[in-house]
Every structure is written in C-alpha cells, then in structure tokens.
Design a protein around this motif. Structure first.
Motif, PDB file in Angstrom:
ATOM      1  N   ALA A  17     -80.078  37.851  41.367  1.00 31.67           N
ATOM      2  CA  ALA A  17     -78.888  38.511  40.818  1.00 31.67           C
ATOM      3  C   ALA A  17     -77.647  37.655  41.050  1.00 31.67           C
ATOM      4  O   ALA A  17     -76.773  37.557  40.170  1.00 31.67           O
ATOM      5  CB  ALA A  17     -78.714  39.893  41.445  1.00 31.67           C
ATOM      6  N   ARG A  18     -77.557  37.023  42.224  1.00 31.65           N
ATOM      7  CA  ARG A  18     -76.407  36.145  42.511  1.00 31.65           C
ATOM      8  C   ARG A  18     -76.400  34.940  41.577  1.00 31.65           C
ATOM      9  O   ARG A  18     -75.347  34.545  41.066  1.00 31.65           O
ATOM     10  CB  ARG A  18     -76.436  35.684  43.970  1.00 31.65           C
ATOM     11  N   LEU A  19     -77.578  34.349  41.376  1.00 30.82           N
ATOM     12  CA  LEU A  19     -77.659  33.191  40.480  1.00 30.82           C
ATOM     13  C   LEU A  19     -77.281  33.583  39.056  1.00 30.82           C
ATOM     14  O   LEU A  19     -76.593  32.829  38.352  1.00 30.82           O
ATOM     15  CB  LEU A  19     -79.075  32.606  40.507  1.00 30.82           C
ATOM     16  N   LEU A  20     -77.700  34.755  38.628  1.00 32.45           N
ATOM     17  CA  LEU A  20     -77.345  35.217  37.289  1.00 32.45           C
ATOM     18  C   LEU A  20     -75.854  35.494  37.180  1.00 32.45           C
ATOM     19  O   LEU A  20     -75.238  35.218  36.143  1.00 32.45           O
ATOM     20  CB  LEU A  20     -78.150  36.475  36.944  1.00 32.45           C
ATOM     21  N   ALA A  21     -75.259  36.038  38.241  1.00 30.99           N
ATOM     22  CA  ALA A  21     -73.818  36.302  38.230  1.00 30.99           C
ATOM     23  C   ALA A  21     -73.033  35.008  38.042  1.00 30.99           C
ATOM     24  O   ALA A  21     -71.991  34.985  37.371  1.00 30.99           O
ATOM     25  CB  ALA A  21     -73.405  36.998  39.521  1.00 30.99           C
ATOM     26  N   GLU A  22     -73.541  33.913  38.633  1.00 31.73           N
ATOM     27  CA  GLU A  22     -72.879  32.614  38.456  1.00 31.73           C
ATOM     28  C   GLU A  22     -72.945  32.138  37.013  1.00 31.73           C
ATOM     29  O   GLU A  22     -72.125  31.330  36.582  1.00 31.73           O
ATOM     30  CB  GLU A  22     -73.525  31.579  39.381  1.00 31.73           C
ATOM     31  N   LEU A  23     -73.936  32.666  36.268  1.00 27.50           N
ATOM     32  CA  LEU A  23     -74.061  32.340  34.844  1.00 27.50           C
ATOM     33  C   LEU A  23     -73.377  33.376  33.966  1.00 27.50           C
ATOM     34  O   LEU A  23     -73.568  33.401  32.756  1.00 27.50           O
ATOM     35  CB  LEU A  23     -75.541  32.246  34.463  1.00 27.50           C
ATOM     36  N   LYS A  24     -72.595  34.249  34.610  1.00 27.13           N
ATOM     37  CA  LYS A  24     -71.863  35.306  33.908  1.00 27.13           C
ATOM     38  C   LYS A  24     -72.819  36.323  33.274  1.00 27.13           C
ATOM     39  O   LYS A  24     -72.529  36.888  32.221  1.00 27.13           O
ATOM     40  CB  LYS A  24     -70.931  34.720  32.835  1.00 27.13           C
ATOM     41  N   ILE A  93     -90.204  35.038  26.768  1.00 25.09           N
ATOM     42  CA  ILE A  93     -89.124  34.087  26.500  1.00 25.09           C
ATOM     43  C   ILE A  93     -89.345  32.815  27.300  1.00 25.09           C
ATOM     44  O   ILE A  93     -89.223  31.706  26.818  1.00 25.09           O
ATOM     45  CB  ILE A  93     -87.756  34.704  26.852  1.00 25.09           C
ATOM     46  N   ASP A  94     -89.696  32.968  28.591  1.00 21.94           N
ATOM     47  CA  ASP A  94     -89.894  31.827  29.471  1.00 21.94           C
ATOM     48  C   ASP A  94     -90.528  32.318  30.762  1.00 21.94           C
ATOM     49  O   ASP A  94     -90.745  33.517  30.951  1.00 21.94           O
ATOM     50  CB  ASP A  94     -88.556  31.142  29.773  1.00 21.94           C
ATOM     51  N   TYR A  95     -90.854  31.413  31.653  1.00 26.32           N
ATOM     52  CA  TYR A  95     -91.291  31.778  32.992  1.00 26.32           C
ATOM     53  C   TYR A  95     -90.568  30.896  34.000  1.00 26.32           C
ATOM     54  O   TYR A  95     -90.164  29.776  33.701  1.00 26.32           O
ATOM     55  CB  TYR A  95     -92.813  31.631  33.149  1.00 26.32           C
ATOM     56  N   LEU A 105     -83.209  28.420  35.795  1.00 26.03           N
ATOM     57  CA  LEU A 105     -82.739  29.752  35.409  1.00 26.03           C
ATOM     58  C   LEU A 105     -81.726  29.653  34.270  1.00 26.03           C
ATOM     59  O   LEU A 105     -81.794  30.418  33.295  1.00 26.03           O
ATOM     60  CB  LEU A 105     -82.114  30.448  36.614  1.00 26.03           C
ATOM     61  N   GLU A 106     -80.810  28.721  34.366  1.00 30.04           N
ATOM     62  CA  GLU A 106     -79.802  28.557  33.316  1.00 30.04           C
ATOM     63  C   GLU A 106     -80.458  28.198  31.988  1.00 30.04           C
ATOM     64  O   GLU A 106     -80.077  28.716  30.932  1.00 30.04           O
ATOM     65  CB  GLU A 106     -78.794  27.481  33.719  1.00 30.04           C
ATOM     66  N   VAL A 107     -81.462  27.337  32.025  1.00 34.91           N
ATOM     67  CA  VAL A 107     -82.184  26.960  30.804  1.00 34.91           C
ATOM     68  C   VAL A 107     -82.848  28.181  30.178  1.00 34.91           C
ATOM     69  O   VAL A 107     -82.791  28.392  28.959  1.00 34.91           O
ATOM     70  CB  VAL A 107     -83.229  25.867  31.111  1.00 34.91           C
ATOM     71  N   ALA A 108     -83.475  29.021  31.022  1.00 30.69           N
ATOM     72  CA  ALA A 108     -84.173  30.211  30.512  1.00 30.69           C
ATOM     73  C   ALA A 108     -83.197  31.199  29.888  1.00 30.69           C
ATOM     74  O   ALA A 108     -83.467  31.770  28.824  1.00 30.69           O
ATOM     75  CB  ALA A 108     -84.951  30.870  31.648  1.00 30.69           C
ATOM     76  N   VAL A 109     -82.048  31.421  30.545  1.00 33.78           N
ATOM     77  CA  VAL A 109     -81.044  32.342  30.015  1.00 33.78           C
ATOM     78  C   VAL A 109     -80.499  31.826  28.687  1.00 33.78           C
ATOM     79  O   VAL A 109     -80.349  32.589  27.723  1.00 33.78           O
ATOM     80  CB  VAL A 109     -79.907  32.548  31.036  1.00 33.78           C
TER      81      VAL A 109
END
Length: 251
Positions: A17-24, A93-95, A105-109
């Motif tokens: 969740a923290r890593l995703l928050a950094e990606l907005k 979508i990805d793994y 994670l950024e690539v997958a998003v």
C-alpha cells in the motif's frame, strides 16, 4: 482508480500500500483471508484492480472466485516458482514476485493504466492456473554454467554453487571451492533457470542452495541470517517479506 489488496501477511500488505501511494494509487481496502474477501465482495462494489496473493492463510485465493463472480483486473503477487507464472501472465494484467520490487510495481500499474481492461474481458481461467499449481509442468532446469577464466572456459555444476548473488551490476556464482565467478546473466534470468526445490531467492541480492546451508540464525526486524559452508564474503539476510515463504520452502 479503485484498488484493493488481498494479502494474508499484514506487513506485506502495508508495504505494498505504501509503494502504491508513492505511485499516487490509493488502496481503499485490504483483505487478509479467503473468507473475509468472499464476504466483502458479496456486500460491496467490486474494484477496478485487485492485487491478489495466491496463497492465503485459509486457502488458495482462487476459492474466492468459486463463490463470487469477480471481473476486476488482477495483478498477482506471488512467491510461486516460475513454472506457474506463464499461466498467471496469460490470465491477468501482470504478476509480481515477492518481495515486490518498487520498479516492477510501477511497470505493472502503468501496464494496467495503458490497457484499461473492460470488465467483460476479465473472465480469468483459474482452473488452468490451479492445475499448474497442483501438477506443475515438467521441465529441465539448468545443470551447469560456463564461466570465463582468463583465456579458458570453466564448467561449474549447479550443485557446486552455494549461492548466486549480485554486486556492482554483475551476477556471481560462489562455489564450494571458495571461488566467486562472474556470470553472463542476471538474477532475474536465473529465476527461470534454477531448480526451485534446490535454490531459493532470499532477497533481491541472493539465491541460496539449500544443500549448502550450514546455519540459520535469528536476525533483527524478524529477519533471518544464513550461514553457508564456504561463502562468507557478505552477510546473507532473508528479507522480512520472504521469511515465511523461506520457512515453508525449507519444509
């Protein structure tokens, strides 16, 4: 974008969740078991995207979809070996392999945002994936490596390698003879080449051979330290996110 995480390890869920928050990317809900997820899906609008762990504390997460029809896009988060990942890739979508790398994670998003999958196109064939998990495809794993030593090529058998590790953008094999050899590959490539019953990726930096582990010691922050019979150039630490999977692998 409405995103949820289904992950039984709360520290791993919070880190994701923290890593995703950094990606907005804001996570609206975190669910920790098959039962909890089923109840949630039956009583709430389904999200655009699910980050889905495969193995939950009370069963495989696929059991969720036996009970409810979910057409959300899915990004798998998994510690399963590479033999099953082709099915994940075809049906999602990805793994992301644990421990999750922030760049992956950024690539997958970004892949999800670019595809913008329509719900009616997200009917996943979980039966095919489950078959691979129960009856993995038989395949040959790499038995030997060739390395350059001066003007010569040397053959190293995989069972002679205590660990593979990365350093200064190079990938090395540390052998039972106490030598470290530079390989013409990467740890990411080795993920598909090493026998998963023998080699385990304990961190972003190290793969270890179970047959050459001399000792396992409790370490700070709920981590583990591995001692090998010959390699002692660096500390080998099992990352916190990998400790549970490492213990299961040992068994």
């Amino acid at each position: 974008m409405n995103v949820i995480i289904i992950e039984d390890e709360k520290p791993a869920a919070r880190r994701l969740a923290r890593l995703l928050a950094e990606l907005k990317v804001e996570v609206s809900v975190m669910l920790y078991s098959v039962e909890e997820a089923i109840n949630w899906f039956k009583n709430n609008n389904h999200p655009d995207l699910i980050f889905l762990d495969i193995q939950l504390s009370d069963g495989l997460s696929f059991e969720i979809f036996d009970e409810v029809e979910v057409k959300s896009a899915i990004i798998f988060t998994t510690a399963y070996d590479e033999y099953a990942l082709q099915a994940f890739k075809l049906n999602s979508i990805d793994y992301l392999l644990k421990p999750i790398d922030d760049e992956d994670l950024e690539v997958a998003v970004n892949k999800y945002k670019a595809l913008k999958p329509e719900p009616q196109k997200m009917a996943l064939d979980f039966d095919d994936i489950k078959k691979l998990l129960v009856n993995p495809l038989e395949r040959e794993f790499k038995k030997r490596f060739t390395v350059r030593v001066g003007q010569h090529l040397k053959i190293i058998n995989a069972d002679e390698v205590e660990c593979f590790y990365s350093e200064n953008k190079g990938t090395y094999a540390a052998t039972t003879e106490g030598r470290n050899y530079l390989l013409d590959t990467t740890l990411e490539n080795l993920e598909t080449e090493l026998e998963p019953k023998i080699f385990f990726r304990v961190s972003r930096k190290f793969y270890v051979n179970v047959n050459h582990i001399k000792d396992i010691i409790s370490y700070t922050n709920s981590r583990l330290q591995i001692k090998l019979h010959h390699f002692s150039d660096q500390e080998i630490i099992v990352s916190r996110e990998r400790v549970r999977d490492f213990k299961l692998w040992l068994e």
